[in-house]
Design a protein around this motif. Structure first.
Motif, mmCIF file in Angstrom:
data_model
loop_
_atom_site.group_PDB
_atom_site.id
_atom_site.type_symbol
_atom_site.label_atom_id
_atom_site.label_comp_id
_atom_site.label_asym_id
_atom_site.label_seq_id
_atom_site.Cartn_x
_atom_site.Cartn_y
_atom_site.Cartn_z
ATOM 1 N N GLU A 12 6.492 11.483 5.843
ATOM 2 C CA GLU A 12 6.804 10.520 4.797
ATOM 3 C C GLU A 12 6.792 9.084 5.329
ATOM 4 O OE1 GLU A 12 10.248 9.576 1.425
ATOM 5 O OE2 GLU A 12 10.508 11.205 2.867
ATOM 6 N N ALA A 13 7.281 8.896 6.567
ATOM 7 C CA ALA A 13 7.311 7.544 7.141
ATOM 8 C C ALA A 13 5.914 6.957 7.251
ATOM 9 C CB ALA A 13 7.986 7.582 8.518
ATOM 10 N N ASN A 14 4.936 7.786 7.645
ATOM 11 C CA ASN A 14 3.549 7.305 7.753
ATOM 12 C C ASN A 14 2.975 6.966 6.374
ATOM 13 O OD1 ASN A 14 3.613 7.658 10.493
ATOM 14 N ND2 ASN A 14 2.562 9.640 10.483
ATOM 15 N N ARG A 15 3.286 7.801 5.390
ATOM 16 C CA ARG A 15 2.786 7.543 4.041
ATOM 17 C C ARG A 15 3.355 6.229 3.506
ATOM 18 N NH1 ARG A 15 4.242 12.964 3.334
ATOM 19 N NH2 ARG A 15 5.929 12.389 1.892
ATOM 20 N N ARG A 16 4.661 6.036 3.712
ATOM 21 C CA ARG A 16 5.306 4.816 3.215
ATOM 22 C C ARG A 16 4.741 3.573 3.905
ATOM 23 N NH1 ARG A 16 10.130 5.059 0.339
ATOM 24 N NH2 ARG A 16 10.926 7.170 -0.060
ATOM 25 N N LEU A 17 4.496 3.677 5.212
ATOM 26 C CA LEU A 17 3.964 2.551 5.958
ATOM 27 C C LEU A 17 2.582 2.152 5.450
ATOM 28 C CD1 LEU A 17 4.256 0.559 8.308
ATOM 29 C CD2 LEU A 17 3.278 2.323 9.818
ATOM 30 N N LEU A 18 1.694 3.146 5.292
ATOM 31 C CA LEU A 18 0.348 2.856 4.791
ATOM 32 C C LEU A 18 0.392 2.355 3.350
ATOM 33 C CD1 LEU A 18 -1.678 5.826 6.315
ATOM 34 C CD2 LEU A 18 -2.023 3.393 6.785
ATOM 35 N N GLU A 19 1.277 2.926 2.556
ATOM 36 C CA GLU A 19 1.404 2.489 1.173
ATOM 37 C C GLU A 19 1.830 1.018 1.109
ATOM 38 O OE1 GLU A 19 3.407 4.110 -3.000
ATOM 39 O OE2 GLU A 19 3.981 4.987 -1.075
ATOM 40 N N ALA A 20 2.726 0.612 2.007
ATOM 41 C CA ALA A 20 3.170 -0.779 2.037
ATOM 42 C C ALA A 20 2.043 -1.715 2.485
ATOM 43 C CB ALA A 20 4.374 -0.914 2.971
ATOM 44 N N LYS A 21 1.300 -1.304 3.526
ATOM 45 C CA LYS A 21 0.201 -2.142 4.020
ATOM 46 C C LYS A 21 -0.882 -2.324 2.952
ATOM 47 C CE LYS A 21 0.674 -0.961 8.936
ATOM 48 N NZ LYS A 21 0.027 -0.304 10.099
ATOM 49 N N LEU A 22 -1.253 -1.229 2.301
ATOM 50 C CA LEU A 22 -2.311 -1.301 1.288
ATOM 51 C C LEU A 22 -1.809 -1.984 0.028
ATOM 52 C CD1 LEU A 22 -3.689 2.307 1.806
ATOM 53 C CD2 LEU A 22 -4.810 0.189 2.497
ATOM 54 N N GLY A 23 -0.565 -1.734 -0.322
ATOM 55 C CA GLY A 23 -0.001 -2.380 -1.510
ATOM 56 C C GLY A 23 0.063 -3.874 -1.356
ATOM 57 N N ALA A 24 0.238 -4.372 -0.127
ATOM 58 C CA ALA A 24 0.274 -5.813 0.112
ATOM 59 C C ALA A 24 -1.061 -6.470 -0.228
ATOM 60 C CB ALA A 24 0.633 -6.094 1.573
ATOM 61 N N ASP A 25 -2.151 -5.690 -0.166
ATOM 62 C CA ASP A 25 -3.474 -6.187 -0.565
ATOM 63 C C ASP A 25 -3.838 -5.739 -1.985
ATOM 64 O OD1 ASP A 25 -4.050 -7.689 1.608
ATOM 65 O OD2 ASP A 25 -5.220 -6.155 2.651
ATOM 66 N N TYR A 26 -2.813 -5.310 -2.730
ATOM 67 C CA TYR A 26 -2.947 -4.986 -4.154
ATOM 68 C C TYR A 26 -3.792 -3.749 -4.429
ATOM 69 C CZ TYR A 26 -1.006 -9.640 -4.363
ATOM 70 O OH TYR A 26 -0.196 -10.731 -4.176
ATOM 71 N N TYR A 27 -3.803 -2.808 -3.492
ATOM 72 C CA TYR A 27 -4.451 -1.533 -3.751
ATOM 73 C C TYR A 27 -3.448 -0.594 -4.422
ATOM 74 C CZ TYR A 27 -8.173 -3.099 -0.628
ATOM 75 O OH TYR A 27 -9.191 -3.807 -0.064
ATOM 76 N N ASP A 28 -3.943 0.247 -5.306
ATOM 77 C CA ASP A 28 -3.127 1.271 -5.960
ATOM 78 C C ASP A 28 -3.171 2.519 -5.075
ATOM 79 O OD1 ASP A 28 -1.694 2.790 -7.713
ATOM 80 O OD2 ASP A 28 -3.367 3.151 -9.090
ATOM 81 N N VAL A 29 -2.015 2.986 -4.636
ATOM 82 C CA VAL A 29 -1.961 4.057 -3.634
ATOM 83 C C VAL A 29 -1.429 5.356 -4.232
ATOM 84 C CG1 VAL A 29 -1.043 4.756 -1.391
ATOM 85 C CG2 VAL A 29 -1.628 2.361 -1.800
ATOM 86 N N LEU A 30 -2.175 6.443 -4.003
ATOM 87 C CA LEU A 30 -1.719 7.800 -4.296
ATOM 88 C C LEU A 30 -1.390 8.464 -2.972
ATOM 89 C CD1 LEU A 30 -4.647 8.798 -6.699
ATOM 90 C CD2 LEU A 30 -2.419 7.927 -7.382
ATOM 91 N N THR A 31 -0.494 9.439 -2.984
ATOM 92 C CA THR A 31 -0.126 10.095 -1.730
ATOM 93 C C THR A 31 -0.149 11.606 -1.878
ATOM 94 O OG1 THR A 31 2.242 10.028 -2.250
ATOM 95 C CG2 THR A 31 1.333 8.165 -1.013
ATOM 96 N N ALA A 32 -0.394 12.282 -0.751
ATOM 97 C CA ALA A 32 -0.337 13.742 -0.681
ATOM 98 C C ALA A 32 0.159 14.131 0.706
ATOM 99 C CB ALA A 32 -1.708 14.350 -0.948
ATOM 100 N N GLN A 33 0.800 15.304 0.800
ATOM 101 C CA GLN A 33 1.389 15.744 2.064
ATOM 102 C C GLN A 33 0.565 16.804 2.781
ATOM 103 O OE1 GLN A 33 5.679 16.643 1.868
ATOM 104 N NE2 GLN A 33 5.623 15.966 -0.262
ATOM 105 N N ARG A 34 -0.256 17.552 2.052
ATOM 106 C CA ARG A 34 -0.993 18.676 2.622
ATOM 107 C C ARG A 34 -2.489 18.546 2.302
ATOM 108 N NH1 ARG A 34 3.367 19.087 4.474
ATOM 109 N NH2 ARG A 34 4.742 20.911 4.623
#
Length: 466
Positions: A12-34
């Motif tokens: 989850e920490a990796n997903r949140r980190l990438l989501e924050a980095k991409l969101g800062a450039d206004y990308y819409d982020v979807l996530t999955a664990q498996r």
């Protein structure tokens, strides 16, 4: 550029980190664990890019997820960047061979990640536009629904690779790797005259500016869609990002790994063939949309689209435009006597004669059935009548040979001619006058040309035969 990016990581920490980095450039982020969840989510949501971790517990790992995504028609066009802590040659090659466009090592360099994301998304935009146009062609019926996916039709075969590099030992290494599957040549060699499928450009060259080469290729009409693989120093982040910003499609670090450059070349050329196939099918669909399938002439849709601006230009004091309407005499009788196959053969043969008796600037169209129209730009009515008479003589002078019919068939045509002569003319009135002249030619005996008197609006016989 806004886009939807699917981030796949079991932590989850990796997903949140990438989501924050991409969101800062206004990308819409979807996530999955498996991995399995990522495949199903990508199939349903159709993201623009996938960031895929390799090590995921249970189910399938990132390599297998990548292979599945690249094997499905719904998702194979989506670019994939594999993210992993496994920074060794074997795992990098596994990722590229599974179909991933890039392989980045954790911890992720933010600048490289965003540069790579922007580069791949720019290509995705082009692919999406081509796919959307193809879908429109299918809805219109000009592209068959049963047509195979272009990527399946154009599996990778030997291609032409152009190498732009001044490092002799590096060139030797590139050639040794790529000549196993492709034809490789240097800029300036005789073989370089062939259109390349891939260009390998060194941005570390001493005798030329590799960045300028990339920029010129991306702006040139002939090389705009050519994939470019830039060779960079592994620790020169600035040059790497600059190459991507200028339009390089992929990056490979020195010293060149032969298997890695082979994998990257396959991915780039496979994508080029895919996009070329989409463009080719779109060109064919456009041609089908304006072409009569039996005769190969332009169709009714093209006729009205082309004639309208010519008439409008004539109304505003521009050059004259004339039309001739042509009808094959007694065509119903010919069909009833010899059959519809014979009638189709006559129509095809007539189309050939029509094409050989009109100028390259004229537009020969089939209105439907046995009726044809020729648009003649920059042509007065008198000159159009002379051209119509030449066509009439060509048709009646030589009988038509029809497969399945033992003897040649005599065919004649009646032709009506009209010209746009005043500011009140429209496409409809011009074609109506030409039709009136055609009906008069048929009423007075057929096998003749009748043109409207272009000064008085009366009917006059341009030429009567027999």
């Amino acid at each position: 550029m806004s886009a939807r990016i699917l981030v796949v990581d079991d932590l989850e920490a990796n997903r949140r980190l990438l989501e924050a980095k991409l969101g800062a450039d206004y990308y819409d982020v979807l996530t999955a664990q498996r991995g399995e969840e990522a495949v199903q989510l990508a199939k349903r949501e159709k993201p623009d890019l996938i960031l895929l971790d390799v090590m995921m517990p249970g189910g399938i790992d990132g390599y297998e997820a990548c292979r599945r995504l690249k094997s499905m028609p719904e998702t194979r066009h989506i670019p994939i960047i594999i993210l992993t802590t496994l920074d060794d040659r074997e795992n990098r090659l596994r990722g590229l061979q599974a179909g991933a466009e890039e392989f980045l090592t954790k911890p992720i360099d933010d600048v490289q990640l965003i540069a790579r994301v922007k580069s791949l998304l720019a290509l995705k935009v082009v692919i999406d536009e081509l796919r959307a146009r193809e879908a429109s062609g299918k809805r219109m019926g000009v592209i068959g629904e049963d047509a195979r996916d272009p990527l399946e039709q154009h599996r990778l075969t030997a291609g032409n690779v152009l190498v732009v590099d001044d490092n002799a030992s590096q060139v030797k290494r590139i050639k040794a790797a790529l000549e196993v599957e492709h034809r490789v040549c240097m800029l300036g060699e005789a073989d370089a005259a062939e259109a390349p499928d891939l260009c390998v450009v060194s941005v570390t060259a001493k005798s030329f500016d590799g960045f300028r080469i990339i920029a010129r290729m991306r702006s040139g009409e002939a090389t705009r869609h050519l994939p470019i693989l830039a060779v960079v120093d592994p620790d020169d982040r600035q040059r790497l990002v600059r190459a991507l910003e200028l339009g390089a499609h992929d990056i490979i670090a020195r010293p060149i790994d032969e298997e890695e450059i082979q994998a990257r070349a396959r991915t780039l050329m496979r994508r080029k063939r895919y996009m070329d196939a989409l463009r080719s099918r779109l060109d064919q669909s456009f041609e089908l949309a304006i072409t009569d399938q039996l005769t190969g002439l332009y169709n009714r849709r093209f006729l009205f689209g082309q004639l309208a601006p010519l008439v409008q230009r004539s109304q505003c004091g521009g050059e004259a435009v004339s039309v001739m309407t042509i009808d094959i005499d007694h065509f119903k009788r010919l069909n009833d006597t010899y059959g519809h196959d014979a009638g189709d053969a006559v129509l095809r043969d007539f189309a050939v004669r029509l094409g050989s008796n009109t100028r390259p600037s004229d537009f020969a169209c089939r209105m439907g059935g046995e009726e044809f129209v020729v648009i003649m730009p920059r042509t007065s009515g008198d000159i159009a009548c002379l051209a119509a008479e030449r066509l009439r003589r060509s048709v009646c002078a030589s009988p038509f040979m029809v497969p399945g019919v033992a003897h040649a068939i005599d065919v004649t045509v009646s032709i009506g001619v009209a010209a746009a002569t005043n500011s009140d003319d429209s496409v409809e009135t011009l074609l109506k006058r030409a039709d009136e002249a055609l009906y008069e030619a048929k009423r007075t005996g057929r096998n003749r040309v009748i043109g409207k008197a272009f000064d008085h609006g009366e009917l006059n016989t341009a030429r009567v035969v027999r």
